[in-house]
Design an enzyme around this catalytic site. Structure first.
Site, PDB file in Angstrom:
ATOM      1  N   ASN A   1       0.651  -1.050  -0.059  1.00 33.62           N
ATOM      2  CA  ASN A   1      -0.057   0.014  -0.013  1.00 33.62           C
ATOM      3  C   ASN A   1       0.762   1.450  -0.019  1.00 33.62           C
ATOM      4  OD1 ASN A   1       0.456  -1.045   2.725  1.00 33.62           O
ATOM      5  ND2 ASN A   1      -1.141   0.423   3.551  1.00 33.62           N
ATOM      6  N   VAL A   2       0.079   2.288  -0.686  1.00 30.47           N
ATOM      7  CA  VAL A   2       1.122   3.557  -0.774  1.00 30.47           C
ATOM      8  C   VAL A   2       0.079   4.730  -0.471  1.00 30.47           C
ATOM      9  CG1 VAL A   2       2.218   5.074  -2.567  1.00 30.47           C
ATOM     10  CG2 VAL A   2       2.438   2.661  -2.679  1.00 30.47           C
ATOM     11  N   GLU A   3       0.366   5.080   0.641  1.00 29.09           N
ATOM     12  CA  GLU A   3      -0.597   6.195   1.149  1.00 29.09           C
ATOM     13  C   GLU A   3      -0.211   7.606   0.608  1.00 29.09           C
ATOM     14  OE1 GLU A   3      -0.907   5.397   5.392  1.00 29.09           O
ATOM     15  OE2 GLU A   3      -2.246   3.613   5.047  1.00 29.09           O
TER      16      GLU A   3
ATOM     17  N   CYS B   1      -4.289   0.757  -2.341  1.00 28.32           N
ATOM     18  CA  CYS B   1      -3.978  -0.433  -1.714  1.00 28.32           C
ATOM     19  C   CYS B   1      -2.910  -1.283  -2.254  1.00 28.32           C
ATOM     20  CB  CYS B   1      -5.501  -1.376  -1.582  1.00 28.32           C
ATOM     21  SG  CYS B   1      -6.669  -0.488  -0.635  1.00 28.32           S
TER      22      CYS B   1
ATOM     23  N   GLU C   1      -3.309  -4.319  -3.234  1.00 23.66           N
ATOM     24  CA  GLU C   1      -3.446  -5.130  -4.651  1.00 23.66           C
ATOM     25  C   GLU C   1      -3.623  -4.486  -5.534  1.00 23.66           C
ATOM     26  OE1 GLU C   1      -5.009  -4.797  -1.675  1.00 23.66           O
ATOM     27  OE2 GLU C   1      -6.268  -6.511  -0.651  1.00 23.66           O
TER      28      GLU C   1
ATOM     29  N   CYS D   1     -10.345  -5.259   0.022  1.00 25.64           N
ATOM     30  CA  CYS D   1     -11.378  -4.379   0.311  1.00 25.64           C
ATOM     31  C   CYS D   1     -12.188  -4.480  -0.882  1.00 25.64           C
ATOM     32  CB  CYS D   1     -10.676  -2.889   0.589  1.00 25.64           C
ATOM     33  SG  CYS D   1     -10.256  -2.097  -1.209  1.00 25.64           S
TER      34      CYS D   1
ATOM     35  N   CYS E   1     -10.471  -3.395  -4.237  1.00 24.26           N
ATOM     36  CA  CYS E   1      -9.644  -4.208  -5.066  1.00 24.26           C
ATOM     37  C   CYS E   1     -10.359  -5.517  -5.251  1.00 24.26           C
ATOM     38  CB  CYS E   1      -8.631  -4.481  -3.790  1.00 24.26           C
ATOM     39  SG  CYS E   1      -7.534  -3.154  -3.245  1.00 24.26           S
TER      40      CYS E   1
END
Ligand code: THU
Length: 146
Positions: free
Chosen positions: A48-50, A59, A61, A99, A102
């Site tokens: 994940n890359v916020e 996310c 995935e 989620c 995803c």
């Protein structure tokens, strides 16, 4: 449909766990890793890359699928491993399953390659195994449009 050994499953989960260690999640501190196994045996990972603008976060995935769909060989998606969590926080060790967004993103590549991938999610209570079609029944996808 391709079947997999417990060793293959655990190896893919281990790869997802390793990917989670590369997450950029300074806000949630919830590190998720995904490992996608293609029919040719190749494995593509994502974490994940916020973003400081929280809603723009990606996310694990989704990052992995974007990597595959933007590569030259798209291939057939056979299995997905997802793992992660927030060490020391409530919910530590809980199973992380993809989620809703995803699930839809995974469905894009699954339908393109004509597969119904297995999805493995691990946590303190063991590994959950489902087909993507169980996670996203009656999916809308490229088959409806292309
Ligand atoms: N997250 C994923 O990477 N995959 C999921 O399927 C669920 C949530 C990430 C998004 C966010 O960076 C963090 O987990 C907490 O929601």
């Amino acid at each position: 449909m391709t079947s997999f050994s417990t060793e293959q499953r655990d190896a893919l989960l281990a790869t997802a766990r390793e990917a989670a260690s590369r997450a950029y999640a300074p806000y949630s501190k919830f590190h998720v890793g995904a490992a996608l196994l293609m029919a040719d045996g190749s494995v593509v990972t994502g974490a994940n890359v916020e973003n400081a603008s929280y809603g723009l976060s990606l996310c694990a995935e989704t990052v992995a699928v974007a990597s595959i769909l933007s590569s030259e060989t798209r291939g057939r998606l056979e299995a997905v491993a997802v793992t992660g969590g927030a060490p020391g926080a409530p919910g530590e060790g809980d199973t992380v399953s993809p989620c809703g967004r995803c699930r839809q993103i995974l469905n894009e590549i699954a339908q393109l390659g004509g597969t119904d991938p297995l999805v493995w999610c691990d946590g303190k209570d063991g590994v959950i195994e489902m087909r993507l079609s169980e996670l996203l029944p009656h999916a809308f996808g490229p088959a409806n449009l292309l």
